[in-house]
Design a protein around this motif. Structure first.
Motif, PDB file in Angstrom:
ATOM      1  N   ALA A  91     -10.489   4.338  -3.594  1.00 53.22           N
ATOM      2  CA  ALA A  91     -11.843   3.800  -3.747  1.00 53.22           C
ATOM      3  C   ALA A  91     -12.006   2.487  -2.989  1.00 53.22           C
ATOM      4  O   ALA A  91     -13.016   2.264  -2.311  1.00 53.22           O
ATOM      5  CB  ALA A  91     -12.152   3.603  -5.228  1.00 53.22           C
ATOM      6  N   ALA A  92     -11.000   1.618  -3.078  1.00 52.40           N
ATOM      7  CA  ALA A  92     -11.096   0.316  -2.411  1.00 52.40           C
ATOM      8  C   ALA A  92     -11.081   0.467  -0.898  1.00 52.40           C
ATOM      9  O   ALA A  92     -11.922  -0.115  -0.184  1.00 52.40           O
ATOM     10  CB  ALA A  92      -9.952  -0.587  -2.872  1.00 52.40           C
ATOM     11  N   VAL A  93     -10.143   1.253  -0.382  1.00 52.09           N
ATOM     12  CA  VAL A  93     -10.047   1.427   1.070  1.00 52.09           C
ATOM     13  C   VAL A  93     -11.204   2.284   1.571  1.00 52.09           C
ATOM     14  O   VAL A  93     -11.676   2.112   2.701  1.00 52.09           O
ATOM     15  CB  VAL A  93      -8.681   2.042   1.447  1.00 52.09           C
ATOM     16  CG1 VAL A  93      -8.573   2.241   2.960  1.00 52.09           C
ATOM     17  CG2 VAL A  93      -7.545   1.144   0.963  1.00 52.09           C
ATOM     18  N   GLY A  94     -11.700   3.174   0.724  1.00 50.88           N
ATOM     19  CA  GLY A  94     -12.849   3.992   1.102  1.00 50.88           C
ATOM     20  C   GLY A  94     -14.083   3.157   1.398  1.00 50.88           C
ATOM     21  O   GLY A  94     -14.919   3.542   2.228  1.00 50.88           O
ATOM     22  N   ARG A  95     -14.201   2.006   0.757  1.00 54.91           N
ATOM     23  CA  ARG A  95     -15.342   1.130   1.047  1.00 54.91           C
ATOM     24  C   ARG A  95     -15.257   0.569   2.463  1.00 54.91           C
ATOM     25  O   ARG A  95     -16.292   0.353   3.116  1.00 54.91           O
ATOM     26  CB  ARG A  95     -15.405   0.003   0.011  1.00 54.91           C
ATOM     27  CG  ARG A  95     -15.893   0.467  -1.351  1.00 54.91           C
ATOM     28  CD  ARG A  95     -16.262  -0.695  -2.246  1.00 54.91           C
ATOM     29  NE  ARG A  95     -15.073  -1.404  -2.720  1.00 54.91           N
ATOM     30  CZ  ARG A  95     -14.400  -1.084  -3.821  1.00 54.91           C
ATOM     31  NH1 ARG A  95     -14.786  -0.053  -4.563  1.00 54.91           N
ATOM     32  NH2 ARG A  95     -13.350  -1.773  -4.192  1.00 54.91           N
TER      33      ARG A  95
ATOM     34  N   ASP B 157       1.474   6.135  -8.037  1.00 55.37           N
ATOM     35  CA  ASP B 157       0.649   7.342  -8.062  1.00 55.37           C
ATOM     36  C   ASP B 157      -0.448   7.266  -9.116  1.00 55.37           C
ATOM     37  O   ASP B 157      -1.571   7.738  -8.899  1.00 55.37           O
ATOM     38  CB  ASP B 157       1.518   8.577  -8.333  1.00 55.37           C
ATOM     39  CG  ASP B 157       2.346   8.993  -7.136  1.00 55.37           C
ATOM     40  OD1 ASP B 157       2.157   8.412  -6.045  1.00 55.37           O
ATOM     41  OD2 ASP B 157       3.191   9.898  -7.292  1.00 55.37           O
ATOM     42  N   GLU B 158      -0.135   6.682 -10.262  1.00 57.92           N
ATOM     43  CA  GLU B 158      -1.104   6.687 -11.355  1.00 57.92           C
ATOM     44  C   GLU B 158      -2.329   5.823 -11.054  1.00 57.92           C
ATOM     45  O   GLU B 158      -3.371   5.976 -11.704  1.00 57.92           O
ATOM     46  CB  GLU B 158      -0.452   6.239 -12.669  1.00 57.92           C
ATOM     47  CG  GLU B 158       0.172   4.857 -12.623  1.00 57.92           C
ATOM     48  CD  GLU B 158       1.654   4.887 -12.265  1.00 57.92           C
ATOM     49  OE1 GLU B 158       2.362   3.957 -12.682  1.00 57.92           O
ATOM     50  OE2 GLU B 158       2.075   5.832 -11.566  1.00 57.92           O
ATOM     51  N   ASP B 159      -2.218   4.936 -10.083  1.00 52.04           N
ATOM     52  CA  ASP B 159      -3.345   4.079  -9.715  1.00 52.04           C
ATOM     53  C   ASP B 159      -3.919   4.431  -8.344  1.00 52.04           C
ATOM     54  O   ASP B 159      -4.661   3.639  -7.744  1.00 52.04           O
ATOM     55  CB  ASP B 159      -2.915   2.603  -9.711  1.00 52.04           C
ATOM     56  CG  ASP B 159      -2.480   2.118 -11.085  1.00 52.04           C
ATOM     57  OD1 ASP B 159      -3.035   2.612 -12.084  1.00 52.04           O
ATOM     58  OD2 ASP B 159      -1.579   1.262 -11.153  1.00 52.04           O
ATOM     59  N   LEU B 160      -3.582   5.616  -7.863  1.00 53.24           N
ATOM     60  CA  LEU B 160      -3.932   5.967  -6.486  1.00 53.24           C
ATOM     61  C   LEU B 160      -5.440   6.045  -6.266  1.00 53.24           C
ATOM     62  O   LEU B 160      -5.937   5.679  -5.193  1.00 53.24           O
ATOM     63  CB  LEU B 160      -3.275   7.301  -6.108  1.00 53.24           C
ATOM     64  CG  LEU B 160      -3.297   7.673  -4.634  1.00 53.24           C
ATOM     65  CD1 LEU B 160      -2.664   6.585  -3.770  1.00 53.24           C
ATOM     66  CD2 LEU B 160      -2.578   9.002  -4.409  1.00 53.24           C
TER      67      LEU B 160
ATOM     68  N   VAL C 135       0.835  -1.201   0.000  1.00 54.96           N
ATOM     69  CA  VAL C 135       0.000   0.000   0.000  1.00 54.96           C
ATOM     70  C   VAL C 135       0.873   1.256   0.000  1.00 54.96           C
ATOM     71  O   VAL C 135       0.609   2.221  -0.731  1.00 54.96           O
ATOM     72  CB  VAL C 135      -0.947  -0.007   1.216  1.00 54.96           C
ATOM     73  CG1 VAL C 135      -1.619   1.354   1.399  1.00 54.96           C
ATOM     74  CG2 VAL C 135      -1.999  -1.096   1.059  1.00 54.96           C
ATOM     75  N   LEU C 136       1.924   1.244   0.808  1.00 53.96           N
ATOM     76  CA  LEU C 136       2.784   2.426   0.922  1.00 53.96           C
ATOM     77  C   LEU C 136       3.621   2.675  -0.333  1.00 53.96           C
ATOM     78  O   LEU C 136       4.135   3.784  -0.522  1.00 53.96           O
ATOM     79  CB  LEU C 136       3.695   2.294   2.147  1.00 53.96           C
ATOM     80  CG  LEU C 136       2.976   2.370   3.502  1.00 53.96           C
ATOM     81  CD1 LEU C 136       3.928   2.031   4.643  1.00 53.96           C
ATOM     82  CD2 LEU C 136       2.368   3.757   3.718  1.00 53.96           C
ATOM     83  N   SER C 137       3.762   1.655  -1.169  1.00 56.64           N
ATOM     84  CA  SER C 137       4.507   1.825  -2.426  1.00 56.64           C
ATOM     85  C   SER C 137       3.582   1.829  -3.644  1.00 56.64           C
ATOM     86  O   SER C 137       4.042   1.692  -4.782  1.00 56.64           O
ATOM     87  CB  SER C 137       5.556   0.716  -2.570  1.00 56.64           C
ATOM     88  OG  SER C 137       4.947  -0.565  -2.603  1.00 56.64           O
ATOM     89  N   TRP C 138       2.290   1.989  -3.402  1.00 58.88           N
ATOM     90  CA  TRP C 138       1.300   1.973  -4.484  1.00 58.88           C
ATOM     91  C   TRP C 138       1.632   3.066  -5.506  1.00 58.88           C
ATOM     92  O   TRP C 138       1.945   4.192  -5.144  1.00 58.88           O
ATOM     93  CB  TRP C 138      -0.082   2.229  -3.891  1.00 58.88           C
ATOM     94  CG  TRP C 138      -1.220   1.794  -4.745  1.00 58.88           C
ATOM     95  CD1 TRP C 138      -1.808   2.497  -5.752  1.00 58.88           C
ATOM     96  CD2 TRP C 138      -1.911   0.543  -4.670  1.00 58.88           C
ATOM     97  NE1 TRP C 138      -2.837   1.770  -6.312  1.00 58.88           N
ATOM     98  CE2 TRP C 138      -2.924   0.563  -5.665  1.00 58.88           C
ATOM     99  CE3 TRP C 138      -1.787  -0.592  -3.860  1.00 58.88           C
ATOM    100  CZ2 TRP C 138      -3.791  -0.500  -5.866  1.00 58.88           C
ATOM    101  CZ3 TRP C 138      -2.652  -1.657  -4.059  1.00 58.88           C
ATOM    102  CH2 TRP C 138      -3.636  -1.602  -5.054  1.00 58.88           C
TER     103      TRP C 138
END
Length: 342
Positions: free
Chosen positions: A27-31, A19-22, A14-17
């Motif tokens: 959206a996923a964690v927001g759920r 930027d272009e797919d942020l 997660v910490l190395s995710w």
């Protein structure tokens, strides 16, 4: 209800995710955030009871021993000054007032002096929570704070145990762990979080989050370093808005059903991406911080509304019902599998 905790590798991912797919990550964690907290945002308000003049040498703090930061210093506010200051935040919608004082820790006299102010705040505003943040606690002091009407106690771990000596030499990581445990064992709602942007690695952030998980706090403030001139960390501007979002996402995954709070530095480091952060955190500070200015309260309220959220009222619980039912009865023993000075 069981919450499966992410692995170390999951959190490092997660910490190395990229930027272009942020947006996909948000959206996923927001759920997860919405599953437990819906569209609610809890507002908190800081009252700086005592500014500067601190004997500790925490490198990130403008109030530290020997600080050259240009801040206002003063001794304890009176009970009436504290009541009036708290009223400003409550009028803006704050459901929790955080009473903060610089210093290593309170004396028993300091604890006693807070009682009239706490009583006045609660008499004026039934339902408002009072959180104290006074430094390291001695035996018996958490119980006295609870008797005075304090609901919660904040004491952040700030960083990993391995790095702690790099940011402070006048007390240790174990001292902080012990204070959080003492507060929880006395029946105070434990509040403990971290500061990002102090030169830590992704591994340090994961270590800090996992140690916080073991302490089982009810709320986790995520601060982003404000590198004050006149402090050892002056000029350290290493955070980007995207990195801040990744850190918040990691915190939410570690604490799916716990209050995750956007705290100091959010305006500076998240900038125009602050509304996205509300899809990860369910709590923010309203207005100013201890020695730095926040954004206008009206702008914060507008941001909450525009992002599709609503302000949580004082009649709502901060935690999901299942956590109140299952965690609170065990609160006295929370964290006791780790010796206080381990």
């Amino acid at each position: 209800m069981r919450c499966e905790h992410p692995s170390r590798d999951d959190l490092l991912g997660v910490l190395s995710w990229p930027d272009e797919d942020l947006l996909e990550l948000v959206a996923a964690v927001g759920r997860v955030r919405r599953r437990f907290f819906g569209d609610r945002v809890k507002l908190n308000y800081l009252v700086n009871l005592k500014s500067g003049l601190c004997p500790e040498d925490c490198t990130y703090c403008s109030q530290r021993l020997g600080s050259g930061a240009d801040i206002v210093t003063y001794t304890w506010l009176s009970s009436e000054q504290t009541r009036r200051a708290a009223a400003c935040g409550i009028e803006g919608g704050a459901a929790r007032v955080c009473l903060v004082a610089s210093g290593r820790g309170p004396t028993d006299r300091d604890v006693d002096r807070l009682a009239p102010a706490i009583a006045a705040i609660k008499d004026d505003n039934p339902g408002v929570e009072v959180c104290a943040c006074l430094g390291l606690l001695s035996p018996g002091q958490p119980e006295r704070l609870r008797e005075a009407g304090v609901d919660a106690y904040n004491h952040n771990l700030n960083t990993s145990e391995e790095r702690y000596a790099d940011i402070c030499s006048t007390h240790g990581f174990a001292d902080r762990v012990e204070t959080v445990q003492r507060a929880a064992q006395a029946g105070l709602s434990p509040c403990s979080g971290l500061i990002a942007g102090m030169g830590e690695s992704d591994g340090d952030l994961v270590d800090a989050l996992q140690e916080l998980r073991r302490l089982d706090p009810d709320s986790v403030p995520v601060n982003f370093l404000i590198p004050f001139d006149g402090t050892p960390l002056a000029g350290r501007w290493e955070l980007t808005p995207q990195r801040c979002l990744r850190i918040l996402a990691a915190a939410r995954l570690v604490f799916p059903d716990v209050e995750v709070r956007l705290a100091g530095g959010r305006e500076i480091h998240l900038r125009s991406l602050q509304p996205l952060a509300l899809h990860l955190a369910n709590s923010i500070f309203l207005g100013d911080y201890l020695t730095s200015e926040g954004g206008p309260g009206a702008a914060d309220l507008e941001m909450v509304r525009d992002a599709g959220f609503r302000v949580q009222g004082t009649d709502a619980q901060s935690l999901p019902a299942h956590r109140l039912d299952l965690v609170r009865p065990r609160r006295r023993g929370a964290g006791t599998d780790r010796p206080p000075n381990a």
